[in-house]
Motif scaffolding. Structure first.
Motif, short mmCIF file in Angstrom:
data_model
loop_
_atom_site.label_atom_id
_atom_site.label_comp_id
_atom_site.label_asym_id
_atom_site.label_seq_id
_atom_site.Cartn_x
_atom_site.Cartn_y
_atom_site.Cartn_z
N LEU A 14 6.14 8.61 3.85
CA LEU A 14 5.38 9.85 3.89
C LEU A 14 3.90 9.67 4.19
CD1 LEU A 14 6.97 11.73 0.86
CD2 LEU A 14 7.48 12.00 3.29
N LEU A 15 3.30 8.58 3.73
CA LEU A 15 1.86 8.40 3.95
C LEU A 15 1.47 8.29 5.44
CD1 LEU A 15 0.70 6.17 0.98
CD2 LEU A 15 0.23 8.57 1.40
N LEU A 53 1.42 11.77 6.75
CA LEU A 53 0.28 12.51 6.21
C LEU A 53 -1.01 12.12 6.93
CD1 LEU A 53 -0.88 14.37 3.96
CD2 LEU A 53 -1.20 12.29 2.62
N PHE A 54 -1.23 10.83 7.12
CA PHE A 54 -2.43 10.38 7.83
C PHE A 54 -2.43 10.86 9.28
CE2 PHE A 54 -2.71 6.68 4.71
CZ PHE A 54 -3.69 7.31 3.97
N ARG A 96 7.62 3.70 -4.00
CA ARG A 96 7.05 2.82 -2.98
C ARG A 96 7.70 3.07 -1.62
NH1 ARG A 96 7.42 -3.59 -3.63
NH2 ARG A 96 7.55 -3.95 -1.41
N GLY A 140 6.50 6.42 -0.33
CA GLY A 140 5.11 6.30 0.11
C GLY A 140 5.01 5.68 1.48
N ARG A 141 5.84 4.70 1.75
CA ARG A 141 5.82 4.05 3.07
C ARG A 141 6.29 4.99 4.16
NH1 ARG A 141 7.82 -2.21 2.44
NH2 ARG A 141 6.02 -2.89 1.23
#
Length: 84
Positions: A24-25, A28-29, A18, A21-22
């Motif tokens: 890297l996402l 990525l976006f 989690r 994800g906070r």
């Protein structure tokens, strides 16, 4: 004891995923959005310019069917629809 150990490891792994994800996402976006903007900009630059404003180009003019159906000696013909 084995079940408690498994649950603690599982919860730690979920927590780490989690957090990653906070971080890297959003990156990525951001890269996907930047790539899409670059493609859009290159498409706009390479696209041919349209005609100047106020000009008109007609690709197809349909044949006039009623012109040949009525001889010129018959006079003026008015099309109508009967209203009931």
């Amino acid at each position: 004891m084995l079940l408690i150990r498994f649950l603690i490891i599982f919860i730690c792994i979920l927590y780490l995923l989690r957090m990653l994800g906070r971080m890297l996402l959003p990156a990525l976006f951001r890269s996907v959005v930047n790539k899409a903007q670059a493609q859009q900009a290159s498409a706009q630059q390479s696209a041919p310019r349209g005609p100047k404003e106020g000009t008109l180009k007609v690709d197809y003019i349909p044949p006039n069917v009623y012109k040949s159906a009525i001889p010129k000696t018959e006079g003026e013909f008015v099309r109508y629809e009967e209203v009931k």
